[in-house]
Scaffold this motif. Structure first.
Motif, short mmCIF file in Angstrom:
data_model
loop_
_atom_site.label_atom_id
_atom_site.label_comp_id
_atom_site.label_asym_id
_atom_site.label_seq_id
_atom_site.Cartn_x
_atom_site.Cartn_y
_atom_site.Cartn_z
N ALA A 63 -32.23 34.45 58.54
CA ALA A 63 -33.18 35.09 59.45
C ALA A 63 -33.52 36.50 58.97
O ALA A 63 -34.68 36.92 59.03
N GLU A 64 -32.53 37.23 58.47
CA GLU A 64 -32.77 38.59 57.95
C GLU A 64 -33.76 38.56 56.80
O GLU A 64 -34.65 39.41 56.73
N LEU A 65 -33.63 37.61 55.89
CA LEU A 65 -34.53 37.51 54.74
C LEU A 65 -35.96 37.27 55.19
O LEU A 65 -36.90 37.90 54.70
N PHE A 66 -36.13 36.34 56.13
CA PHE A 66 -37.49 36.02 56.57
C PHE A 66 -38.07 37.14 57.42
O PHE A 66 -39.25 37.44 57.32
N ASP A 67 -37.25 37.78 58.26
CA ASP A 67 -37.72 38.88 59.10
C ASP A 67 -38.13 40.07 58.25
O ASP A 67 -39.08 40.79 58.59
N ALA A 68 -37.43 40.31 57.16
CA ALA A 68 -37.74 41.45 56.30
C ALA A 68 -38.97 41.19 55.44
O ALA A 68 -39.47 42.11 54.80
N GLY A 69 -39.45 39.96 55.44
CA GLY A 69 -40.63 39.63 54.66
C GLY A 69 -40.39 39.74 53.17
O GLY A 69 -41.27 40.08 52.41
N THR A 70 -39.18 39.43 52.73
CA THR A 70 -38.82 39.52 51.32
C THR A 70 -39.72 38.58 50.52
O THR A 70 -39.78 37.39 50.79
N GLY A 71 -40.38 39.14 49.51
CA GLY A 71 -41.31 38.35 48.70
C GLY A 71 -40.61 37.31 47.86
O GLY A 71 -41.03 36.17 47.79
N ASP A 72 -39.52 37.66 47.22
CA ASP A 72 -38.79 36.72 46.37
C ASP A 72 -37.51 36.32 47.10
O ASP A 72 -36.45 36.92 46.91
N SER A 73 -37.62 35.29 47.94
CA SER A 73 -36.48 34.89 48.77
C SER A 73 -35.33 34.34 47.93
O SER A 73 -34.17 34.49 48.30
N VAL A 74 -35.63 33.72 46.78
CA VAL A 74 -34.57 33.19 45.91
C VAL A 74 -33.73 34.34 45.36
O VAL A 74 -32.50 34.31 45.41
N ALA A 75 -34.40 35.36 44.83
CA ALA A 75 -33.67 36.52 44.29
C ALA A 75 -32.88 37.21 45.39
O ALA A 75 -31.74 37.62 45.17
N ALA A 76 -33.48 37.32 46.57
CA ALA A 76 -32.78 37.96 47.69
C ALA A 76 -31.55 37.15 48.10
O ALA A 76 -30.50 37.71 48.39
N ALA A 77 -31.69 35.84 48.12
CA ALA A 77 -30.55 34.98 48.48
C ALA A 77 -29.44 35.10 47.45
O ALA A 77 -28.26 35.17 47.80
N LEU A 78 -29.80 35.11 46.17
CA LEU A 78 -28.80 35.23 45.10
C LEU A 78 -28.07 36.56 45.15
O LEU A 78 -26.92 36.66 44.72
N ALA A 79 -28.73 37.59 45.65
CA ALA A 79 -28.11 38.91 45.70
C ALA A 79 -27.39 39.17 47.02
O ALA A 79 -26.66 40.16 47.14
N HIS A 80 -27.55 38.29 47.98
CA HIS A 80 -26.98 38.52 49.31
C HIS A 80 -25.45 38.44 49.27
O HIS A 80 -24.89 37.53 48.65
N PRO A 81 -24.75 39.38 49.90
CA PRO A 81 -23.28 39.38 49.84
C PRO A 81 -22.62 38.20 50.56
O PRO A 81 -21.47 37.88 50.28
N GLN A 82 -23.32 37.52 51.46
CA GLN A 82 -22.73 36.39 52.19
C GLN A 82 -23.12 35.03 51.60
O GLN A 82 -22.85 34.00 52.19
N ARG A 83 -23.73 35.05 50.42
CA ARG A 83 -24.17 33.78 49.83
C ARG A 83 -22.96 32.93 49.43
O ARG A 83 -21.88 33.45 49.14
N ARG A 84 -23.17 31.63 49.43
CA ARG A 84 -22.19 30.69 48.89
C ARG A 84 -22.93 29.78 47.93
O ARG A 84 -23.95 29.19 48.29
N GLU A 85 -22.45 29.68 46.72
CA GLU A 85 -23.04 28.76 45.76
C GLU A 85 -22.40 27.40 45.97
O GLU A 85 -21.24 27.28 46.35
N ALA A 86 -23.19 26.36 45.72
CA ALA A 86 -22.70 25.00 45.91
C ALA A 86 -23.35 24.06 44.91
O ALA A 86 -24.42 24.34 44.38
N ARG A 87 -22.65 22.96 44.66
CA ARG A 87 -23.18 21.88 43.83
C ARG A 87 -23.44 20.71 44.79
O ARG A 87 -22.53 20.24 45.46
N LEU A 88 -24.68 20.27 44.85
CA LEU A 88 -25.10 19.22 45.77
C LEU A 88 -25.42 17.95 45.00
O LEU A 88 -26.19 17.99 44.04
N VAL A 89 -24.81 16.84 45.40
CA VAL A 89 -25.10 15.54 44.82
C VAL A 89 -25.61 14.64 45.94
O VAL A 89 -24.93 14.48 46.96
N ALA A 90 -26.79 14.09 45.75
CA ALA A 90 -27.34 13.11 46.69
C ALA A 90 -27.59 11.84 45.89
O ALA A 90 -28.18 11.87 44.82
N ALA A 91 -27.12 10.72 46.44
CA ALA A 91 -27.27 9.42 45.77
C ALA A 91 -27.81 8.42 46.78
O ALA A 91 -27.42 8.45 47.96
N VAL A 92 -28.70 7.55 46.32
CA VAL A 92 -29.29 6.53 47.19
C VAL A 92 -29.34 5.20 46.47
O VAL A 92 -29.33 5.14 45.24
#
Length: 171
Positions: free
Chosen positions: A101-130
């Protein structure tokens, strides 16, 4: 068949995990291990497929995906009838809802870069199979960080849009 799909997803997560956290998004065809073993005895021997469990699936990694948004790339893919299912493994960044919500409220232009720099981020590996039949399996491995362990979550509702995009490759 769900247990076999879960096993294939786990095998993919382990395989991609050996390449580290910076591996590119990977696409896999899921083929019947029985069919693979009977169609090509030389490949079966090389893979050690002398004892094949009924319903087992073998993931076959595909060539590197082209550049672009994953949903657009998947929309261009179709599979031959011999492919029983497919899977994708990608690395993602997750934020708690308050941080998003903070990222979107701040109107951050590059949300990916902002997310990568955010101190509360968690990186994950996602596998989806069908599978063609509509069954799905999803695994999410959260990367260990300071104060948090390397956790593995499973559940079909972890990535519904990605599951839908993978199923659409069989339409």
């Amino acid at each position: 068949m769900t247990a076999h799909l879960d096993a294939a997803a786990a095998e993919i997560e382990s395989h991609v995990g050996r390449h580290g956290w910076d591996a590119p998004t990977a696409l896999f065809a899921l083929v019947s291990t029985e069919r693979l073993a009977s169609d090509d005895l030389r490949v079966a021997a090389k893979l050690g497929l002398s004892q094949v469990t009924a319903g087992a699936l073998t993931p076959v990694e595909q060539e590197e995906l082209p550049e672009g948004e994953l949903d657009a790339v998947l929309a261009q893919i179709t599979w031959p009838d011999a492919v029983a299912g497919c899977a994708v493994c990608q690395h993602i960044v997750m934020l708690p809802p308050s941080a998003e919500a903070e990222l979107f409220d701040a109107g951050t232009g590059d949300s990916v870069a902002a997310a990568l720099a955010h101190p509360q981020r968690r990186e994950a590996r996602l596998v989806a199979a069908v599978l063609r039949s509509g069954e799905s399996a999803v695994m999410l491995r959260l990367r260990a960080s300071e104060g948090a362990s390397d956790d593995l979550l499973t559940g079909g509702n972890l990535a519904p849009n990605l599951v839908a995009a993978l199923l659409a490759t069989f339409d």
